[in-house]
Design a protein around this motif. Structure first.
Motif, PDB file in Angstrom:
ATOM      1  N   ASP A  92       0.832  -1.194   0.000  1.00 47.85           N
ATOM      2  CA  ASP A  92       0.000   0.000   0.000  1.00 47.85           C
ATOM      3  C   ASP A  92       0.872   1.251   0.000  1.00 47.85           C
ATOM      4  N   TYR A  93       0.508   2.220  -0.858  1.00 49.84           N
ATOM      5  CA  TYR A  93       1.103   3.558  -0.851  1.00 49.84           C
ATOM      6  C   TYR A  93       2.635   3.531  -0.978  1.00 49.84           C
ATOM      7  N   GLU A 115      -3.258  -1.057  -2.015  1.00 48.89           N
ATOM      8  CA  GLU A 115      -3.992   0.164  -2.338  1.00 48.89           C
ATOM      9  C   GLU A 115      -3.050   1.169  -2.977  1.00 48.89           C
ATOM     10  N   ASN A 116      -3.605   1.920  -3.910  1.00 43.46           N
ATOM     11  CA  ASN A 116      -2.870   2.801  -4.819  1.00 43.46           C
ATOM     12  C   ASN A 116      -1.431   3.103  -4.363  1.00 43.46           C
ATOM     13  N   ARG A 150     -10.131  -5.139 -10.591  1.00 44.42           N
ATOM     14  CA  ARG A 150      -9.993  -4.008  -9.679  1.00 44.42           C
ATOM     15  C   ARG A 150      -9.219  -2.883 -10.340  1.00 44.42           C
ATOM     16  N   ILE A 152      -6.891  -0.016  -9.849  1.00 44.48           N
ATOM     17  CA  ILE A 152      -5.952   0.328  -8.774  1.00 44.48           C
ATOM     18  C   ILE A 152      -5.552   1.789  -8.800  1.00 44.48           C
ATOM     19  N   CYS A 153      -5.182   2.277  -9.989  1.00 47.83           N
ATOM     20  CA  CYS A 153      -4.630   3.632 -10.066  1.00 47.83           C
ATOM     21  C   CYS A 153      -4.911   4.284 -11.400  1.00 47.83           C
ATOM     22  N   ASP A 173     -10.649   0.967  -6.373  1.00 47.70           N
ATOM     23  CA  ASP A 173      -9.883   0.950  -5.123  1.00 47.70           C
ATOM     24  C   ASP A 173      -9.947   2.277  -4.382  1.00 47.70           C
ATOM     25  N   SER A 174      -9.690   2.209  -3.090  1.00 49.89           N
ATOM     26  CA  SER A 174      -9.514   3.420  -2.309  1.00 49.89           C
ATOM     27  C   SER A 174      -8.414   4.273  -2.941  1.00 49.89           C
ATOM     28  N   GLY A 196     -13.946   2.296  -3.112  1.00 47.81           N
ATOM     29  CA  GLY A 196     -13.234   2.462  -1.858  1.00 47.81           C
ATOM     30  C   GLY A 196     -13.220   3.888  -1.338  1.00 47.81           C
TER      31      GLY A 196
END
Length: 299
Positions: A92-93, A115-116, A150, A152-153, A173-174, A196
């Motif tokens: 994540d991140y 996550e992104n 999904r 993602i970015c 995604d968030s 998200g």
């Protein structure tokens, strides 16, 4: 009994020390890492000032298999990053707030992405993966996970005003579109069932969103700081609106809420001075809007 208890506590302490030793952060040049149980390394930090970076395939003789959560956070000099073959996961991140980062190349070996990983990378325009990548795909410049369907970015500097998410996508995604500045319109297909938290936060040019008809919830901060958004209709399937979902949408004038919405989170419409809530009279949504001092209008 006391003796056995002391021995148990001593053994527990030794186990904890061993576990801590396995996860001790080490350094190889500008790269920080920890060893995993299989003897491979996970990158945990980078202290260099390189602009173009090829992440090493091995550190101190240990193959690199993972990029850890937030490992390259705030590496402001980076403009291009190549992740080596052999890396299997990106946390994540992982590259959060690498403000100058424009291009990232991801190898076929990467099987999972959190996550992104590129949230806050305001200059990002190009995400490159092999065409036959087994786990990931880039479609119209946007990164997806194949198996989970999904998104993602969406690169923050991708220059397009309208974007249609491909049919078949199941999850946004968030933080997927976090602080995308050029995007004015986004259309989501009915295959999307979940969005998200903070997915569109800070999309300051966003004026129009078409949500999928089967959406069950609007997650916290989904549209926070979307200062150009004027109207939005939430599908009748939405049961929950998360906290700060529309925080600081200062030009939002009309939100249509479903009749059967069950919960609306704290500050969902805070600092939305122009907003009117369109609801059926006598519904939970109408009662909530009135209790919050919001303007209520019929559908």
């Amino acid at each position: 009994m006391k003796r056995w208890m002391m021995l148990f506590l001593l053994a527990l302490a030794m186990l904890m020390l061993c576990a801590g030793a396995e996860a001790e952060e080490q350094a190889a040049g500008y790269t920080r890492y920890v060893l995993l149980e299989d003897g491979t390394a996970m990158i945990t930090g980078y202290d260099g000032l390189a602009e173009t970076l090829e992440i090493p395939a091995a550190v101190d003789g240990h193959p690199v298999s993972a990029i850890g959560k937030g490992a390259f956070y705030g590496c402001s000099s980076l403009t291009s990053v190549t992740i080596p073959q052999g890396v299997e996961s990106i946390g994540d991140y992982a590259f959060e707030s690498c403000a100058a980062l424009m291009k990232v190349s991801i190898p076929e070996s990467v099987a999972s992405v959190g996550e992104n990983p590129f949230v806050g990378c305001a200059a990002l325009r190009y995400i490159v993966v092999p065409a036959q990548h087994p786990a990931l795909a880039v479609v119209q410049g946007v990164l997806y996970a194949r198996a989970e369907q999904r998104l993602i970015c969406y690169p923050a500097a991708y220059v397009t005003e309208s974007f249609t998410v491909p049919e078949g996508t199941a999850v946004i995604d968030s933080l997927a579109f976090y602080h995308t500045k050029a995007l004015k319109e986004i259309l989501l297909p009915d295959s999307v069932t979940a969005i998200g938290a903070s997915a569109f936060e800070g999309c300051s040019a966003l004026e129009k969103v078409v949500l999928p008809t089967g959406l069950r919830a609007v997650a916290p901060r989904t549209f926070a700081w979307c200062s150009s958004l004027k109207e939005i209709v939430l599908p009748e399937t939405v049961a929950d609106v998360g906290a700060e979902a529309f925080l600081f949408c200062r030009n939002l004038t009309r939100v249509t809420l479903p009749d059967d919405v069950q919960s609306i989170g704290e500050d969902a419409f805070t600092w939305c001075p122009k907003v009117q809530i369109a609801v059926q009279p006598g519904t939970v949504a109408a009662q909530w809007a009135s209790s919050q001092g919001l303007k209520v209008t019929g559908k």
